[in-house]
Design a protein around this motif. Sequence first.
Motif, mmCIF file in Angstrom:
data_model
loop_
_atom_site.group_PDB
_atom_site.id
_atom_site.type_symbol
_atom_site.label_atom_id
_atom_site.label_comp_id
_atom_site.label_asym_id
_atom_site.label_seq_id
_atom_site.Cartn_x
_atom_site.Cartn_y
_atom_site.Cartn_z
ATOM 1 N N TYR A 1 0.825 -1.200 0.000
ATOM 2 C CA TYR A 1 0.000 0.000 0.000
ATOM 3 C C TYR A 1 0.867 1.261 0.000
ATOM 4 O O TYR A 1 1.848 1.334 0.729
ATOM 5 N N ALA A 2 0.479 2.227 -0.816
ATOM 6 C CA ALA A 2 1.121 3.545 -0.813
ATOM 7 C C ALA A 2 0.246 4.454 0.038
ATOM 8 O O ALA A 2 -0.937 4.628 -0.241
ATOM 9 N N MET A 3 0.810 5.017 1.090
ATOM 10 C CA MET A 3 0.048 5.865 2.009
ATOM 11 C C MET A 3 0.585 7.290 1.922
ATOM 12 O O MET A 3 1.748 7.535 2.212
ATOM 13 N N THR A 4 -0.271 8.205 1.514
ATOM 14 C CA THR A 4 0.120 9.599 1.333
ATOM 15 C C THR A 4 -0.307 10.439 2.524
ATOM 16 O O THR A 4 -1.229 10.078 3.248
ATOM 17 N N VAL B 1 -4.893 -0.658 -5.442
ATOM 18 C CA VAL B 1 -5.025 0.004 -6.740
ATOM 19 C C VAL B 1 -5.508 1.448 -6.642
ATOM 20 O O VAL B 1 -5.142 2.281 -7.459
ATOM 21 N N ASP B 2 -6.325 1.773 -5.656
ATOM 22 C CA ASP B 2 -6.845 3.130 -5.514
ATOM 23 C C ASP B 2 -5.957 3.949 -4.586
ATOM 24 O O ASP B 2 -5.304 3.415 -3.696
#
Length: 132
Positions: free
Chosen positions: A87-90, A118-119
Amino acid sequence: MKKRNLIAVLMMTAALAAGCGAKADTTTAAPTQAETTKAETTQAETTQSETIQSESQKTEEKTESVTGKIEEIKDFMFTIESDKGTYAMTFDTAPEGLSDVKEGDEVTVTYTGELSEVDAFTGTIISVEKAN
């Protein structure tokens, strides 16, 4: 005779066209003090209602956590790989505890919102803690 009839028809057509193209004189009255006060009151009530609704939505958001290994840390995001996915967490401002960890560390990330591989992450990161 034909010329006179033709001229009469042309004049009537011109008169009709001029009449249809005329603009009506419309004036709008300025709102009265009572109307202005009522509009301001309604707007204030709407803003207050939206604020209360927004605050209640924040408290209703459930807090979740994910444990995994930090793969990459950037100025505005980090990537965590857990057993359920990557997961990419911004974030806008660095979450609490992010400065205490480095790439490769096992961490537990507490957040609100939804994680998806994906989202884009749209929640809020509450904290990042080094896992024991």
